[in-house]
Design a protein around this motif. Structure first.
Motif, PDB file in Angstrom:
ATOM      1  N   GLY A   1       1.759  10.657   4.618  1.00 38.85           N
ATOM      2  CA  GLY A   1       1.648   9.211   4.514  1.00 38.85           C
ATOM      3  C   GLY A   1       2.627   8.467   5.407  1.00 38.85           C
ATOM      4  N   GLY A   2       3.746   9.109   5.748  1.00 35.98           N
ATOM      5  CA  GLY A   2       4.690   8.482   6.662  1.00 35.98           C
ATOM      6  C   GLY A   2       4.083   8.297   8.040  1.00 35.98           C
ATOM      7  N   ARG A   3       3.354   9.303   8.505  1.00 37.98           N
ATOM      8  CA  ARG A   3       2.646   9.173   9.781  1.00 37.98           C
ATOM      9  C   ARG A   3       1.628   8.042   9.713  1.00 37.98           C
ATOM     10  N   ILE A   4       0.920   7.960   8.592  1.00 36.37           N
ATOM     11  CA  ILE A   4      -0.101   6.932   8.432  1.00 36.37           C
ATOM     12  C   ILE A   4       0.502   5.534   8.475  1.00 36.37           C
ATOM     13  N   VAL A   5       1.714   5.366   7.980  1.00 38.18           N
ATOM     14  CA  VAL A   5       2.373   4.055   8.046  1.00 38.18           C
ATOM     15  C   VAL A   5       2.470   3.568   9.487  1.00 38.18           C
ATOM     16  N   TRP A   6       2.925   4.439  10.384  1.00 41.78           N
ATOM     17  CA  TRP A   6       3.028   4.067  11.798  1.00 41.78           C
ATOM     18  C   TRP A   6       1.651   3.685  12.345  1.00 41.78           C
ATOM     19  N   LEU A   7       0.626   4.472  12.021  1.00 42.13           N
ATOM     20  CA  LEU A   7      -0.713   4.193  12.528  1.00 42.13           C
ATOM     21  C   LEU A   7      -1.238   2.865  11.998  1.00 42.13           C
ATOM     22  N   TYR A   8      -0.990   2.606  10.723  1.00 38.29           N
ATOM     23  CA  TYR A   8      -1.500   1.364  10.136  1.00 38.29           C
ATOM     24  C   TYR A   8      -0.772   0.148  10.695  1.00 38.29           C
ATOM     25  N   ALA A   9       0.487   0.324  11.031  1.00 44.63           N
ATOM     26  CA  ALA A   9       1.243  -0.773  11.638  1.00 44.63           C
ATOM     27  C   ALA A   9       0.719  -1.112  13.029  1.00 44.63           C
TER      28      ALA A   9
ATOM     29  N   LEU B   1       0.866  -1.183   0.000  1.00 47.56           N
ATOM     30  CA  LEU B   1       0.000   0.000   0.000  1.00 47.56           C
ATOM     31  C   LEU B   1       0.900   1.229   0.000  1.00 47.56           C
ATOM     32  N   VAL B   2       0.676   2.149  -0.914  1.00 45.04           N
ATOM     33  CA  VAL B   2       1.494   3.355  -1.031  1.00 45.04           C
ATOM     34  C   VAL B   2       0.636   4.540  -0.593  1.00 45.04           C
ATOM     35  N   VAL B   3       1.086   5.235   0.445  1.00 44.96           N
ATOM     36  CA  VAL B   3       0.275   6.302   1.022  1.00 44.96           C
ATOM     37  C   VAL B   3       0.847   7.662   0.612  1.00 44.96           C
ATOM     38  N   GLN B   4      -0.013   8.476   0.097  1.00 47.90           N
ATOM     39  CA  GLN B   4       0.312   9.765  -0.509  1.00 47.90           C
ATOM     40  C   GLN B   4       0.901  10.779   0.464  1.00 47.90           C
ATOM     41  N   GLU B   5       1.535  11.794  -0.115  1.00 47.83           N
ATOM     42  CA  GLU B   5       1.855  13.020   0.621  1.00 47.83           C
ATOM     43  C   GLU B   5       0.556  13.838   0.725  1.00 47.83           C
ATOM     44  N   ILE B   6       0.650  15.066   1.209  1.00 46.23           N
ATOM     45  CA  ILE B   6      -0.557  15.898   1.293  1.00 46.23           C
ATOM     46  C   ILE B   6      -1.102  16.250  -0.084  1.00 46.23           C
ATOM     47  N   PHE B   7      -0.329  16.038  -1.132  1.00 44.11           N
ATOM     48  CA  PHE B   7      -0.727  16.451  -2.476  1.00 44.11           C
ATOM     49  C   PHE B   7      -1.591  15.416  -3.191  1.00 44.11           C
ATOM     50  N   GLY B   8      -1.888  14.326  -2.553  1.00 40.98           N
ATOM     51  CA  GLY B   8      -2.717  13.308  -3.174  1.00 40.98           C
ATOM     52  C   GLY B   8      -1.918  12.358  -4.056  1.00 40.98           C
ATOM     53  N   VAL B   9      -2.649  11.591  -4.856  1.00 39.77           N
ATOM     54  CA  VAL B   9      -2.008  10.586  -5.710  1.00 39.77           C
ATOM     55  C   VAL B   9      -1.655  11.235  -7.044  1.00 39.77           C
ATOM     56  N   HIS B  10      -0.622  12.093  -6.999  1.00 41.40           N
ATOM     57  CA  HIS B  10      -0.178  12.745  -8.236  1.00 41.40           C
ATOM     58  C   HIS B  10       0.976  11.937  -8.832  1.00 41.40           C
ATOM     59  N   GLU B  11       1.650  12.503  -9.815  1.00 48.11           N
ATOM     60  CA  GLU B  11       2.581  11.713 -10.627  1.00 48.11           C
ATOM     61  C   GLU B  11       3.713  11.085  -9.819  1.00 48.11           C
ATOM     62  N   TYR B  12       4.222  11.770  -8.827  1.00 46.99           N
ATOM     63  CA  TYR B  12       5.304  11.211  -8.006  1.00 46.99           C
ATOM     64  C   TYR B  12       4.867   9.919  -7.315  1.00 46.99           C
TER      65      TYR B  12
END
Length: 287
Positions: A169-177, A80-91
Motif C-alpha cells: 500500500g505504500g507504493r500505491i500511495v505514491w501512484l495515487y498521488a 483512504l487506507v491502503v492495505q499490506e499484501i495481507f488485505g484488510v485484516h485486523e491491523y
C-alpha cells in the motif's frame, strides 16, 4: 459494534452470493500468513466511533471495505487506507479506528477481492504469486477513486482527501498521488519505489516522481531488506523535478514493516515517530 452503526455506513449492498462472500473477507482477525499476532498488538476501541464493514460500488462491481469515523454529522476529512499484501485484516482495521479517533473518516477498501482472499493463505510466496501479481494498478486506482466517491456521500469532505498505505500500500500511495489531482496529501510507509514495468504495473514511484499532484511523506527503514536504500536516495533526487513538497524520512536501524505492531518487525520508536509525523503532515496539508 452495533448493527445500527454498521447499517448507517452501508450503501445498497450487493446481495448476490458474491457480495456475501466478499463481505466475509473482512470478517475476523489477522491474516493466516502472519498469525498468531503479537500479544501486545495495539487494539483501538470503537468508543465514540461508527465503524464496520461496508460495500462500495466500483464500476460493475461492489467491493468490501472497512470504514471508521467519529460519531456526529460531519463532514469529516477522509483518509483512504491502503492495505499490506495481507488485505484488510485486523491491523488495517485498527489503523482506520486510530485515524477515526483523530477526527477522520478512514476507509480501507479490499483491493484484491476480484483476485482472491489473502487472509486465508498461510504463506507469503503464495499470496504474491496467486493474488498480488494479478492485481493491476489501473484497477487499484479505479477502486480508490470509487472509495473517495463513496466517502463523499457518507459524511466525508470531498475537499479534504488524503491517503496512507503500508508496504504494498505504500507504493500505491505514491501512484495515487500522481493519479488524483484532488488529493491533499499522502503518507507512504515503506512502499517499494522501483521495479520492472509490466502490464499490471506499468509505472513505479521513481518514474512518476516528477508528476506528483499532492505532497507525500515517505517513511522508510534503513535496515529494510526488500527496498534497496539506493532507490530511496534516487527518489529523494527525482522528486526535486516536481512541484509538490516531498519529505522522505529514513529510520537507520528499522526493518521493513516497522509500524506493524502485530509482527516481530515492529519497532516502537520509529513507529511512534512515524505516526506523529503522519499526523503533522496531514494537518499541515489541510486535513
Amino acid at each position: 459494534m452495533h448493527d445500527d452503526d454498521i447499517k448507517s455506513l452501508m450503501p445498497k449492498l450487493d446481495m448476490t452470493r458474491r457480495g456475501f462472500v466478499s463481505a466475509a473477507v473482512l470478517a475476523t482477525g489477522y491474516a493466516m500468513a502472519v498469525s498468531p499476532a503479537a500479544a501486545d498488538a495495539i487494539v483501538t476501541d470503537t468508543k465514540g466511533l461508527k465503524a464496520g464493514a461496508v460495500m462500495i460500488p466500483s464500476g460493475a462491481d461492489s467491493i468490501p471495505a472497512y470504514a471508521a469515523m467519529p460519531e456526529g454529522k460531519g463532514p469529516f476529512p477522509t483518509i483512504l487506507v491502503v492495505q499490506e499484501i495481507f488485505g484488510v485484516h485486523e491491523y488495517i482495521r485498527d489503523v482506520c479506528r486510530r485515524l477515526a479517533k483523530l477526527g477522520y473518516l478512514a476507509v480501507a477498501p479490499e483491493l484484491y477481492v476480484r483476485q482472491g482472499d489473502p487472509s486465508k493463505i498461510t504463506d507469503i510466496p503464495t499470496i504474491l504469486s496467486n493474488i498480488v501479481t494479478k492485481v493491476a494498478d489501473e484497477q487499484v486506482m479505479a477502486d480508490l477513486d470509487a472509495t473517495a466517491v463513496w466517502a463523499a456521500k457518507n459524511k466525508g469532505d470531498p475537499k479534504r482527501l488524503g491517503i496512507t498505505g503500508f508496504c504494498w500500500g505504500g507504493r500505491i500511495v505514491w501512484l495515487y498521488a500522481a493519479h488524483n489531482p484532488k488529493l491533499k496529501a499522502g503518507v507512504a510507509w515503506y512502499g517499494r519505489l522501483a521495479g520492472d514495468s509490466t502490464v499490471m504495473t506499468p509505472d513505479h514511484p521513481l518514474s512518476l516522481a516528477a508528476k506528483l499532484k499532492a505532497p507525500v511523506l515517505g517513511l522508510y527503514g534503513g535496515a529494510d531488506q526488500g527496498i534497496p536504500f539506493e532507490t530511496v536516495e534516487k527518489m529523494r533526487e527525482a522528486v526535486k523535478a516536481g512541484k509538490m513538497p516531498v519529505e522522505i524520512v529514513v529510520y537507520p536501524d528499522a526493518p521493513h514493516a516497522f509500524h506493524a505492531d502485530y509482527r516481530p518487525s515492529y519497532r516502537e520508536g520509529p513507529a511512534k515517530d512515524g505516526w506523529a509525523r503522519l499526523v503533522k503532515w496531514l494537518k499541515g496539508n489541510s486535513l
